[in-house]
Design a protein around this motif. Structure first.
Motif, short mmCIF file in Angstrom:
data_model
loop_
_atom_site.label_atom_id
_atom_site.label_comp_id
_atom_site.label_asym_id
_atom_site.label_seq_id
_atom_site.Cartn_x
_atom_site.Cartn_y
_atom_site.Cartn_z
N VAL A 163 0.86 -1.39 0.02
CA VAL A 163 -0.08 -0.09 -0.02
C VAL A 163 1.07 1.11 0.14
O VAL A 163 0.56 2.35 -0.70
CB VAL A 163 -1.10 0.06 1.13
CG1 VAL A 163 -1.69 1.27 1.28
CG2 VAL A 163 -1.83 -1.07 1.13
N PHE A 169 -4.38 -2.84 -6.86
CA PHE A 169 -5.42 -2.11 -6.00
C PHE A 169 -6.28 -1.33 -7.20
O PHE A 169 -5.62 -0.64 -7.99
CB PHE A 169 -4.84 -1.28 -4.95
CG PHE A 169 -4.14 -1.99 -4.06
CD1 PHE A 169 -4.56 -2.43 -3.05
CD2 PHE A 169 -2.66 -2.10 -4.13
CE1 PHE A 169 -3.99 -3.08 -1.88
CE2 PHE A 169 -1.70 -2.63 -3.29
CZ PHE A 169 -2.44 -3.31 -2.05
N ARG A 208 -14.69 -4.51 -0.77
CA ARG A 208 -13.42 -4.07 -1.29
C ARG A 208 -13.12 -2.80 -1.79
O ARG A 208 -11.98 -2.35 -1.49
CB ARG A 208 -12.99 -5.18 -2.37
CG ARG A 208 -13.03 -6.74 -1.88
CD ARG A 208 -13.16 -7.92 -2.93
NE ARG A 208 -13.03 -9.37 -2.38
CZ ARG A 208 -14.09 -9.85 -1.64
NH1 ARG A 208 -15.06 -9.10 -1.44
NH2 ARG A 208 -13.77 -11.04 -1.29
N TYR A 209 -13.99 -2.15 -2.43
CA TYR A 209 -14.06 -1.07 -3.03
C TYR A 209 -13.80 0.08 -1.97
O TYR A 209 -12.78 0.80 -1.84
CB TYR A 209 -15.22 -0.65 -3.68
CG TYR A 209 -15.42 0.78 -4.06
CD1 TYR A 209 -14.24 1.51 -4.80
CD2 TYR A 209 -16.43 1.56 -3.70
CE1 TYR A 209 -14.41 3.06 -5.29
CE2 TYR A 209 -16.50 3.11 -3.94
CZ TYR A 209 -15.56 3.48 -4.68
OH TYR A 209 -15.55 4.97 -4.84
N TRP A 252 -4.47 -8.23 -4.08
CA TRP A 252 -3.99 -7.18 -3.12
C TRP A 252 -2.45 -7.74 -2.98
O TRP A 252 -1.49 -6.91 -2.86
CB TRP A 252 -4.31 -7.18 -1.70
CG TRP A 252 -5.72 -6.61 -1.69
CD1 TRP A 252 -6.39 -5.44 -2.91
CD2 TRP A 252 -6.74 -6.23 -0.90
NE1 TRP A 252 -7.46 -5.12 -2.57
CE2 TRP A 252 -7.67 -5.33 -1.27
CE3 TRP A 252 -6.73 -6.51 0.51
CZ2 TRP A 252 -8.78 -5.13 -0.50
CZ3 TRP A 252 -8.00 -6.48 1.36
CH2 TRP A 252 -8.96 -5.66 0.66
N LEU A 291 -8.15 2.89 2.29
CA LEU A 291 -6.48 2.66 2.47
C LEU A 291 -5.61 3.90 1.72
O LEU A 291 -4.98 4.34 2.58
CB LEU A 291 -6.08 1.42 1.90
CG LEU A 291 -6.54 0.15 2.56
CD1 LEU A 291 -6.11 -1.01 1.80
CD2 LEU A 291 -5.61 0.20 3.84
N GLU A 313 -10.30 -0.41 -0.15
CA GLU A 313 -9.45 0.36 -0.95
C GLU A 313 -9.35 1.65 -1.08
O GLU A 313 -8.23 2.47 -0.94
CB GLU A 313 -9.50 -0.43 -2.45
CG GLU A 313 -9.04 -1.67 -2.68
CD GLU A 313 -9.09 -2.20 -3.91
OE1 GLU A 313 -9.33 -1.57 -4.96
OE2 GLU A 313 -8.12 -3.29 -4.17
N LYS A 314 -10.62 2.24 -1.24
CA LYS A 314 -10.62 3.65 -1.16
C LYS A 314 -10.04 4.18 0.25
O LYS A 314 -9.38 5.29 0.16
CB LYS A 314 -12.22 4.06 -1.34
CG LYS A 314 -12.44 5.51 -1.55
CD LYS A 314 -13.65 5.71 -1.96
CE LYS A 314 -14.70 5.59 -0.62
NZ LYS A 314 -15.91 6.01 -0.70
N ASN A 351 2.44 1.85 -3.43
CA ASN A 351 1.53 2.26 -4.30
C ASN A 351 1.09 3.69 -4.02
O ASN A 351 0.87 4.51 -4.86
CB ASN A 351 0.24 1.36 -4.32
CG ASN A 351 0.46 0.61 -5.37
OD1 ASN A 351 0.27 0.53 -6.57
ND2 ASN A 351 0.83 -0.85 -4.79
N TYR A 390 -7.11 7.54 -5.34
CA TYR A 390 -7.48 6.28 -5.53
C TYR A 390 -8.12 6.25 -7.10
O TYR A 390 -7.89 5.29 -7.79
CB TYR A 390 -8.65 5.62 -4.82
CG TYR A 390 -9.23 4.33 -5.08
CD1 TYR A 390 -8.37 3.35 -4.92
CD2 TYR A 390 -10.56 4.19 -5.35
CE1 TYR A 390 -8.95 1.95 -5.12
CE2 TYR A 390 -11.18 2.80 -5.77
CZ TYR A 390 -10.17 1.62 -5.43
OH TYR A 390 -10.75 0.43 -5.54
#
Lengths: 505, 505
Positions: free
Chosen positions: B141, B417, B366-367, B412, B373, B370-371, B144, B158
């Protein structure tokens, strides 16, 4: 740039590894195209293969390659190299010099010529019209003569071509060896043709494909072919391909009216495959990770196909199994009659359909013609006549047309001159190897009759397979047999075998 | 060097064609590895794939590529380019900029991190131990986030990740769309869970593999899948791969105790494959010769799998055929009961096993994570808790362990991502497309019930397939449907379908 010696060697090995990787990718795509790739993608796939092949060629003739060759060949540097690097260097240098001596424009023109000649040859063979192919063949011969001029030669111009397929092989050796072979085969064949042929009818009865496959798999497994490092598939023109020792694939073709196509074909390709599976893994990623030469490779396939697969002892052990896979076609046939039927000798027109005794004569015809062409003793325009005369002289038959004569093989249309002798060398080597095997393993014939192939596979692995291209063909032969090329063992094999089958002496 | 404008364009197209050729070779080797390559050659083959992939990457970031981009982007030159060259330029430029902005040392470190993280994830999932994976995921993470810093972003960090898989997609659009979807699915699901489930027992009776295969081939053929430009093989994790429009292969998996795996799996992959087979041949050799985006690709597979394969009309036409291929498991089951059984909705833990109604909720979980994170609203260490809370909130169930929760997906661990939303977008797009198809072909549902798929295949080809990547996903959607992303059609589809099956409103 103060590079250490080790780092140049390492960079060089990485460079050749990349070439090996590209060749492996080409090998996978080639196998795929021949075994089941959808036909609508084939043209595009051929372009992809072309792109990768052009890359490999460019790498083999690049300035970077030249620099590696120069730096590593420098004597104090050379002395520090590993044996594998030394042999690798020798191979890439040979190829570099071969390719770099041809002016690029001429090479390009030659590639186009090859491609056109192959298409024209196909059409010419279909129409049985040599005159269509003649101008292309003339150009192919002419270009190869010019290339020999660039490359140079020792003793005989044709030696340079022979050396591409069978390093170290020369016209002197072949003239002597092939003459002896011919002088023994021709009279033996003449005697055989006066005898009554054994019955073969039962060979051509329906043998279901799935059962042929199961029997072929059974034999491959017994030979020691490793199915975790390979697979058997179906194709039109069978081949074996060694992608790496961990992935060596065999292909075969099934003819339900003639089980011999698949069974002997699979054993033949299995012989090639065992060779590639058993090359030392140390050679992976180098150009040495393949057979020592075309002839040595062929010795392996022919050893298995003929010295084992057409051996009486093999069928003592396998005939009942074959019967159990078949649909009953052999129920009324004795082992002896079966053995004779699969060993019938008969002069025929087509090389790839010939029996083991007449096969070398087909090769000798081609050898003599090629040698004549490159020494200006035969002209392309006279080939149909010369071909037919030699067929009559050695085999006692004359092709009724050129499709079944001079136009039958693809090799010349691709410019492959010097390749044919490898096929006959394969027979000669195989007999020499069998003789040495018997010296080391006196009970080898009993082992065959008992199905103890692991002894044989182990002997081949230790004496031949493991070395890949680390030894030259003649060196390998000398180390294993204690002698050079010697047709006596093949002659003795033929005389023993066929005098018994046909009651001749 | 006075190169003409045309010759620069031509050289550029040859350069990208070479990249396409290398990618095609990689594709063949990948397919081969997954369908039957001998296992002992697999490690070596992976190295070969790695060599070719490194070549493609090097070409995408080379000085030569930069020079093409600079020269062709120059306005007077750009104006002369063909549409295909313009789009190709846009794609390679995007990739060049993405890759060139990362310092090489950091990129190399990231590749190693990905590879290690995947191995650790596998072990962590096996042991259901998130703490093992946590430090790797934190690094992934973090890296990225740093890359987003190099790449830049608009609106939301994101968005940069979303854009890699679904060009033009943003958090604003997804927030709005996913919220609406969730707000409709959750209450519908809650109503369904109060109802009695239809009987499904008959689904899990032995259906012989060969017959499953024959039925799958039958359906693929009806869909318009061209077997001269493809083939069906067996694998562990099914996929479709478009090597070129003339060679698009489908793979499937057979479970003799659950025919749905192969049948719906083959229809799903067949949907992907039809897309790739029908891309305009003009795009061969460019990076445009594939689907417009992950989401659009998924819309094609889901359209066929669900809108057709789970459509009542489809089974009106195919149930008797399925029965005839089966070993009798459906003999006592009515069409209506069969239809209900293959459309059972039930909250479950594992995304890839979810039904079509609950599937989008798995993606939304999951969305949102991720958003969170990438906007520093969620920390990696809190993921197991956050995951379980969201699962409880949307699906009404809490995973008993992390293996069945936060550790279930591979994505992941490979640093992917921004990929997950594509799956839900596929559903939304598919429903939008179905709606537009009905506008153009008012009898489409009757066509499905009559097995007239050629109408549907032709519509998809004309409206979607042929363009490959010539249109961006949003542009494609706008052109076909006259609107942007709109979940209403999917919601209407769900409400109509499931209110009927479960008698809820």
């Amino acid at each position: 740039m103060a590079q250490t010696l080790q780092s140049v060697e390492k960079d060089f090995l990485n460079y050749v590894k990349k070439m090996a990787h590209l060749n492996e990718a080409i090998g996978v795509m080639y196998w795929d195209l021949r075994t089941g790739a959808p036909k609508k993608g084939a043209t595009q796939r051929s372009e992809v293969i072309g792109t990768l092949a052009a890359d490999v060629f460019a790498m083999s003739t690049s300035d970077e390659m030249k620099q590696y060759i120069d730096e590593l060949s420098e004597p104090t540097h050379y002395a520090t190299l590993s044996d594998i690097t030394k042999k690798t260097l020798e191979e890439v240098k040979k190829e570099y010099e071969r390719n770099a001596k041809i002016p690029p424009a001429e090479f390009k023109e030659y590639v186009i010529l090859q491609s056109n000649a192959e298409s024209i040859w196909e059409e010419a063979r279909e129409k049985s019209d040599f005159s269509m192919f003649q101008p292309y063949l003339e150009k192919l011969v002419e270009t190869n003569k010019r290339f020999i001029g660039y490359w140079g030669y020792e003793g005989n111009k044709y030696n340079t071509l022979l050396d591409m397929y069978e390093p170290g092989m020369t016209v002197d050796i072949l003239d002597r060896t092939f003459k002896k072979l011919r002088d023994h085969i021709v009279p033996l064949l003449q005697k055989i043709t006066t005898k009554q042929q054994p019955n073969q009818d039962f060979l051509f009865t329906k043998f279901p494909k799935e059962q042929q496959k199961d029997f072929s798999l059974h034999v491959l497994k017994e030979m020691g072919y490793d199915f975790e490092a390979g697979r058997l598939d179906e194709t039109v023109h069978p081949f074996a391909t060694g992608l790496s020792p961990g992935d060596v694939r065999v292909t075969t073709r099934y003819d339900e009216q003639d089980f011999r196509t698949a069974v002997f074909g699979t054993i033949h390709e299995g012989g090639h495959a065992l060779y590639e599976q058993n090359i030392s893994p140390k050679l992976i990623g180098t150009p040495l990770c393949t057979g020592a030469s075309m002839g040595i490779h062929e010795s392996q396939s022919l050893f298995w196909e003929n010295m084992i697969g057409r051996h009486f002892g093999f069928w003592q052990n396998h005939y009942e199994t074959l019967k159990s896979y078949s649909a009953g076609q052999f129920d009324a046939v004795s082992l002896e009659d079966f053995y004779k039927a699969i060993n019938v000798v008969e002069p025929s027109l087509i090389r790839i359909e010939a029996d083991e005794l007449t096969y070398p004569l087909h090769v000798i015809v081609r050898y003599e013609i090629e040698k004549g062409l490159f020494n200006d003793e035969i002209e392309v325009k006279d080939l149909p006549r010369v071909w037919n005369e030699k067929m009559q002289e050695y085999l006692g038959i004359t092709p009724p047309n050129d499709a079944q004569g001079v136009l039958q093989d693809v090799h010349w249309s691709g410019g492959s001159f010097g390749y044919f002798p490898s096929y006959a060398l394969g027979y000669i080597y195989a007999a020499q190897l069998k003789n040495s095997m018997k010296r080391d393993l006196p009970n080898v014939d009993e082992a065959i009759a008992n199905g103890q192939f692991e002894l044989i596979t182990k002997w081949l692995q230790e004496n031949i397979h493991q070395y890949g291209m680390m030894k030259k063909p003649m060196e390998l032969l000398q180390d294993v047999t204690g002698e050079g090329l010697n047709a006596d063992h093949l002659i003795a094999y033929f005389e023993n075998k066929y005098s018994a089958i046909y009651d001749v002496k």
